[in-house]
Design a protein around this motif. Structure first.
Motif, short mmCIF file in Angstrom:
data_model
loop_
_atom_site.label_atom_id
_atom_site.label_comp_id
_atom_site.label_asym_id
_atom_site.label_seq_id
_atom_site.Cartn_x
_atom_site.Cartn_y
_atom_site.Cartn_z
N HIS A 1 0.67 -4.91 13.36
CA HIS A 1 1.01 -5.84 12.38
C HIS A 1 0.46 -5.26 11.09
N SER A 2 0.95 -6.02 9.98
CA SER A 2 0.60 -5.99 8.73
C SER A 2 0.32 -7.23 7.81
N GLN A 3 -0.75 -7.29 7.07
CA GLN A 3 -0.93 -8.46 6.40
C GLN A 3 -1.32 -8.11 4.92
N VAL A 4 -0.86 -8.89 3.98
CA VAL A 4 -0.85 -8.59 2.64
C VAL A 4 -1.29 -9.99 1.98
N PHE A 5 -2.62 -9.76 1.23
CA PHE A 5 -3.12 -10.86 0.73
C PHE A 5 -3.08 -10.49 -0.90
N VAL A 6 -2.45 -11.50 -1.46
CA VAL A 6 -2.18 -11.67 -2.98
C VAL A 6 -2.79 -12.64 -3.58
N MET A 7 -3.78 -12.02 -4.76
CA MET A 7 -4.51 -12.94 -5.50
C MET A 7 -3.38 -13.47 -6.72
N MET B 1 -10.23 6.61 13.64
CA MET B 1 -10.06 5.24 13.13
C MET B 1 -9.14 5.65 11.83
N LEU B 2 -8.00 4.64 11.44
CA LEU B 2 -7.09 5.02 10.65
C LEU B 2 -7.41 4.22 9.20
N LEU B 3 -7.43 4.80 8.04
CA LEU B 3 -7.61 4.36 6.83
C LEU B 3 -6.10 4.38 5.99
N ALA B 4 -5.82 3.06 5.74
CA ALA B 4 -4.40 2.93 4.99
C ALA B 4 -4.72 2.68 3.51
N THR B 5 -4.39 3.57 2.57
CA THR B 5 -4.64 3.27 1.31
C THR B 5 -3.26 3.40 0.70
N PRO B 6 -3.03 1.95 -0.15
CA PRO B 6 -1.78 1.90 -0.85
C PRO B 6 -1.59 3.12 -1.91
N ALA B 7 -0.56 3.74 -1.81
CA ALA B 7 -0.37 4.90 -2.71
C ALA B 7 0.88 4.64 -3.76
N GLU B 8 1.81 3.61 -3.12
CA GLU B 8 2.57 3.07 -4.09
C GLU B 8 3.04 1.74 -3.80
N VAL B 9 3.03 0.80 -4.78
CA VAL B 9 3.40 -0.54 -4.69
C VAL B 9 4.43 -0.91 -5.68
N SER B 10 5.57 -1.66 -5.27
CA SER B 10 6.39 -2.19 -6.34
C SER B 10 6.91 -3.54 -5.78
N GLY B 11 7.30 -4.41 -6.71
CA GLY B 11 7.65 -5.74 -6.15
C GLY B 11 7.37 -6.91 -7.07
N THR B 12 7.62 -8.03 -6.76
CA THR B 12 7.49 -9.09 -7.67
C THR B 12 7.40 -10.51 -6.53
N LEU B 13 6.70 -11.41 -7.08
CA LEU B 13 6.33 -12.70 -6.42
C LEU B 13 6.88 -13.75 -7.36
N ASP B 14 8.44 -14.19 -7.15
CA ASP B 14 9.03 -14.74 -8.30
C ASP B 14 9.16 -13.82 -9.33
N THR C 1 3.86 1.69 0.04
CA THR C 1 3.78 2.89 0.77
C THR C 1 2.23 3.31 0.99
N ASN C 2 1.64 3.29 2.12
CA ASN C 2 0.38 3.56 2.46
C ASN C 2 0.27 4.96 2.80
N LYS C 3 -1.14 5.68 2.06
CA LYS C 3 -1.57 6.92 2.62
C LYS C 3 -2.30 6.79 3.66
N ILE C 4 -2.10 7.35 4.92
CA ILE C 4 -2.95 7.15 6.04
C ILE C 4 -3.76 8.35 6.53
N THR C 5 -4.89 8.05 6.57
CA THR C 5 -5.64 9.26 6.73
C THR C 5 -6.74 8.88 8.03
N SER D 1 -3.52 -3.00 7.22
CA SER D 1 -2.50 -2.42 8.06
C SER D 1 -2.72 -0.98 8.03
N THR D 2 -1.99 -0.48 9.07
CA THR D 2 -2.25 1.00 9.33
C THR D 2 -0.60 1.59 9.25
N SER D 3 0.03 1.07 8.88
CA SER D 3 1.67 1.49 8.85
C SER D 3 1.80 2.29 7.50
N GLU D 4 2.74 3.11 7.60
CA GLU D 4 3.10 3.90 6.41
C GLU D 4 3.63 3.23 5.40
#
Length: 432
Positions: free
Chosen positions: A176-182, A84-97, A196-200, A110-113
């Motif tokens: 696919h990749s899905q991002v859920f934002v509060m 099984m693949l575990l994707a953990t966000p290692a780096e996140v940058s960006g804005t919503l507005d 950027t995800n860390k994949i293990t 996601s399981t994408s890098e």
């Protein structure tokens, strides 16, 4: 005429006395030994990725070996391992507005890098406002196969935390990749996001044994149950923190092990019999999903999934129910094979619970296999349901070993015409 009379007299003498061997192979003491071992505290509740789950797998494999079962396919052991693949966000940058995005206010499925979203028009956007039905809007996206950006109002914080636990689990590779934002920004004009995800990799194991068939060796009958449970969690009212899962589903797993032992002793199967202890049922049915992918479903004649048989059914002792009874002729075949005995199978009395698609039979059933769950568990609404279901109190001492033994014998004898090649259940309608 004498032969007919003799057969009938044996059948009506007592419960399952028509097969003398069964009482010497499937015994209360053996059932209790296996059940007690699987549900003991030192198995640590058989939680996913835990040493306790590994210990349980090794115990099941040793019992398969002692029973003389063969390995499945090209396997070199009883273990059917998969990653099984575990994707953990290692780096996140960006804005919503103008709102900065970070790991603290987003969940990723996601399981994408790398994930990049630079335009609202390039991705499906789902909005979950304050008064919306969270489950109705969010979980279809999570179960879907599209890229998506889901914007969730902070009023759904409790459900959002649950979403994080589910989406954050290791999973099969997905495209696919899905991002859920509060966020309070449900109508943004722009988005810029890079993750950027860390994949293990995390290994899981089914435990599988086989008795090859004779004249119909390319036709399969599967007996399965899940050996995982909930592990160690919050202490309950008794301050016990180990969720032993004696009924759920050490009971079913015990049945699979005893059936393997019995059928390999009598060697009366024309079809190939597969005995499988599934992993990760409680975490999403990953074990049964992987197992199903290794088989040609058109070659699987029937699947017996055994789930929670350690307590009396709503009809009392010597009874059990079959989920999805009306979806194939398998239930009718099993009922017919038990005519004259004290034991009886019934259709699922809890249709509102949709049990047919809630256990490890569902992946094969979706492919058209007559795959049904046999259970005795009371799944009514409280207070008439199982009092120990998914609680730390689900322990060996709460089970009825004598009745559980009779359930296992009933499965063994009622399946006889299927494993011998005499009967072939009708197929279940495939899911699209």
């Amino acid at each position: 005429m004498k032969k007919t009379f003799l057969a009938l007299s044996i059948l009506y003498t007592g419960l399952f006395s028509c097969t003398p061997k069964i009482g010497s192979i499937i015994t209360v003491s053996e059932v209790a030994r296996v059940e007690r071992t699987l549900s003991a505290d030192d198995m640590e509740g058989r939680g996913i990725y835990s040493p306790g789950l590994e210990k349980a797998a090794n115990f099941i494999a040793s019992e398969f070996g002692a029973s003389g079962l063969e390995y499945f396919g090209d396997n070199t052991s009883y273990m059917q391992s998969f990653a099984m693949l575990l994707a953990t966000p290692a780096e996140v940058s960006g804005t919503l507005d103008k709102e900065a995005l970070s790991p603290s206010n987003l969940v990723v499925n996601s399981t994408s890098e790398t994930i990049e979203i630079n335009s609202l028009s390039e991705i499906d956007v789902v909005k979950v406002p304050k008064d919306a039905d969270f489950n109705q809007l969010v979980f279809p996206v999570l179960r879907g196969e599209k890229n998506a950006l889901v914007l969730i109002d902070p009023s759904h914080a409790a459900n959002y935390a649950r979403l994080g636990r589910i989406a954050g689990r290791a999973k099969f590779p997905i495209a696919h990749s899905q991002v859920f934002v509060m966020t309070e920004t449900l109508d943004p004009s722009s988005v810029s996001l890079k993750i950027t995800n860390k994949i293990t990799e995390q290994e899981l194991k089914n435990v599988v044994g086989v008795i090859p068939g004779k004249s119909l060796k390319d036709e399969y009958v599967v007996f399965g149950a899940h050996y995982d449970h909930l592990g160690i969690g919050r202490p309950d009212a008794s301050q016990d923190s180990i969720y032993n899962g004696a009924n759920d589903d050490a009971a079913g797993t015990t049945a699979v092990m005893m059936l393997g032992k019995y059928f390999n002793k009598i060697k009366d199967n024309e079809r190939t019999l597969i005995f499988v202890a599934f992993t990760a049922e409680e975490s999403g049915g990953f074990g049964s999903t992987y197992f199903s992918q290794q088989l040609d479903p058109d070659k699987v004649v029937a699947m017996f999934n055994i789930e929670m048989i350690g307590t009396e059914s709503k009809w009392g002792t010597n009874s059990a129910y079959i989920t999805g009874f009306e979806k194939s002729s398998m239930g009718e075949i099993l009922q017919k094979n038990l005519e004259g005995s004290k034991f009886h199978f019934e259709p699922d009395p809890y249709p509102k619970q949709n049990l047919f698609y809630r256990s490890d039979n569902r992946t094969l059933a979706a492919l058209g296999v007559p795959a049904h769950t046999i259970s005795t568990s009371k799944m009514d609404e409280a207070p008439n349901n199982e009092p120990n279901y998914h609680k730390a109190s689900d322990e060996f001492e709460t089970l009825d070993m004598e009745n559980m033994t009779e359930v296992i014998k009933a499965i063994a004898l009622s399946s006889q015409s299927i494993i011998s090649g005499k009967d072939r259940p009708t197929r279940v309608e495939k899911l699209d």
